[in-house]
Design a protein around this motif. Sequence first.
Motif, PDB file in Angstrom:
ATOM      1  N   UNK A 347       0.838  -1.192   0.000  1.00  0.00           N
ATOM      2  CA  UNK A 347       0.000   0.000   0.000  1.00  0.00           C
ATOM      3  C   UNK A 347       0.880   1.251   0.000  1.00  0.00           C
ATOM      4  N   UNK A 348       0.283   2.382  -0.318  1.00  0.00           N
ATOM      5  CA  UNK A 348       1.024   3.645  -0.311  1.00  0.00           C
ATOM      6  C   UNK A 348       1.466   3.998   1.106  1.00  0.00           C
ATOM      7  N   UNK A 349       2.708   4.460   1.236  1.00  0.00           N
ATOM      8  CA  UNK A 349       3.150   4.976   2.527  1.00  0.00           C
ATOM      9  C   UNK A 349       2.421   6.273   2.832  1.00  0.00           C
ATOM     10  N   UNK A 350       2.233   6.537   4.119  1.00  0.00           N
ATOM     11  CA  UNK A 350       1.463   7.716   4.517  1.00  0.00           C
ATOM     12  C   UNK A 350       2.078   9.002   3.985  1.00  0.00           C
ATOM     13  N   UNK A 351       3.422   9.110   4.062  1.00  0.00           N
ATOM     14  CA  UNK A 351       4.045  10.355   3.630  1.00  0.00           C
ATOM     15  C   UNK A 351       4.004  10.523   2.113  1.00  0.00           C
ATOM     16  N   UNK A 352       3.717   9.449   1.366  1.00  0.00           N
ATOM     17  CA  UNK A 352       3.624   9.550  -0.090  1.00  0.00           C
ATOM     18  C   UNK A 352       2.292  10.109  -0.568  1.00  0.00           C
ATOM     19  N   UNK A 353       1.255   9.983   0.244  1.00  0.00           N
ATOM     20  CA  UNK A 353      -0.110  10.216  -0.222  1.00  0.00           C
ATOM     21  C   UNK A 353      -0.303  11.600  -0.847  1.00  0.00           C
ATOM     22  N   UNK A 354       0.066  12.715  -0.184  1.00  0.00           N
ATOM     23  CA  UNK A 354      -0.201  14.027  -0.812  1.00  0.00           C
ATOM     24  C   UNK A 354       0.504  14.203  -2.156  1.00  0.00           C
ATOM     25  N   UNK A 355       1.777  13.811  -2.227  1.00  0.00           N
ATOM     26  CA  UNK A 355       2.527  13.985  -3.478  1.00  0.00           C
ATOM     27  C   UNK A 355       1.957  13.134  -4.597  1.00  0.00           C
ATOM     28  N   UNK A 356       1.667  11.876  -4.305  1.00  0.00           N
ATOM     29  CA  UNK A 356       1.165  10.959  -5.323  1.00  0.00           C
ATOM     30  C   UNK A 356      -0.207  11.413  -5.820  1.00  0.00           C
ATOM     31  N   UNK A 357      -1.063  11.877  -4.923  1.00  0.00           N
ATOM     32  CA  UNK A 357      -2.407  12.295  -5.338  1.00  0.00           C
ATOM     33  C   UNK A 357      -2.354  13.531  -6.232  1.00  0.00           C
ATOM     34  N   UNK A 358      -1.448  14.445  -5.970  1.00  0.00           N
ATOM     35  CA  UNK A 358      -1.357  15.634  -6.822  1.00  0.00           C
ATOM     36  C   UNK A 358      -0.823  15.286  -8.206  1.00  0.00           C
ATOM     37  N   UNK A 359      -0.012  14.247  -8.286  1.00  0.00           N
ATOM     38  CA  UNK A 359       0.407  13.756  -9.592  1.00  0.00           C
ATOM     39  C   UNK A 359      -0.701  12.958 -10.274  1.00  0.00           C
TER      40      UNK A 359
END
Length: 422
Positions: A347-359
């Motif tokens: 699963x996505x790491x928590x700290x990745x979520x904002x960056x990945x979603x904006x991409x």
Amino acid sequence: MTRQVVVRRLLELDKAGTLETVHVRIAAESAGVSRRTVWRWLAAARESGRVETVPRRSAFTFTDALWARLSDVGGNVAALHRWMTDHADEVLPTLDRKALPSLATLHLAVRREHSQGRVLEATRPRYARVDPAAYDRALAELALPGTVDEAGQAMAGPAPKDGAESADTASPSPLTDSGVRLYVPGAHVVSTQQLGAVTEAIAHTIAARGIVCVYGDPGHGKTVAVHRALRVLPRRFPVHRALVAVKPALPQLRAALLTAFGLPATALTNRTDAADRALLQALQAPGVLVIDDVQRIAAPELDYLRLLVDTPTTQTCLVLCGAGAERTLARAPALASRVLTWQQAPRLDTEQVPTVLRLFHPLWDTAADADLLHADATCAKGNFRTWAKITSHAYAALARSPETAVDRDLLSRACSRLGPTP
């Protein structure tokens, strides 16, 4: 036959005045190259007066620092080349500026790295230079052959950021080029670190002609990762995808494999020996056989796969993918023991979520990190498919009310649409 041997013999005939086209043709067939290549060799030898080839400069290779810099500029090779030119002292501290690679060489080096399975940690979405809605309408009005994909969606750029897209141009079920449903127009497949790890594992296994199993919980991006990994393979590796039914019997599995290789499944399904011979012959060529949702296949049929790939003449790599695939293969220990690589899609790491979603989609550009992290902790829990569905509901809400802010209230309403099992 080497180039030196071929050119030396042709030069002897040329000096004697007996060189003919048929000589060049035979030399090309012996050397395994085209006739045009042999003529080029001969012209170079006549001009230089030497048979030996001039040693080429060593190919430019990417260091980890330069590859990280390429990731920072969103995969823009021209931007990386400009940066290398401006920082020549940092890139090549002991060499002069003439040692810097050209832009064409840099592009070749990037393609070589991709063909070897190296991926960028993150890529930035490309935005169209014209209004995407106007481009879609013009594309639909022209209706040119080849301008509509298999899903019936016009191939254009992403949707406008404000979500104001007419019903004529919006696709009800947007798909990527690999057939993965993203639920919302304008969404992009994001090359996350997890996807990069799967790509590297698959590339290594294919190079070793082995078996790889990609497993993980539903919605973690296994199928997306496999499709993206196969896209960076060299073109000499054909990819065959077998679509299997739920709990297929052995004749059904055999028919699915025949169809994947383009063989006449209807004529060979009931002829066991002929079908097996045809499959074994097809597996002799280097390539990739992908079986998604392998958890549908029972143990006896998995053992049939093991018999096929265990044949000494088999050169095709086997990619097995599915939610719970590791548990399914555990019931077929003979096949499981032959799996070279086990790769989990986490699963996505928590700290990745904002960056990945904006991409992933432009509508998250104005969302606060705290709101996204709260929705991930309470609903999505790092599941990318769940985030795709949340994006779809948020996109629909913004289309109905463009003045709506992308905040925690909008996220809560979108998450409430997912039911008890998001």
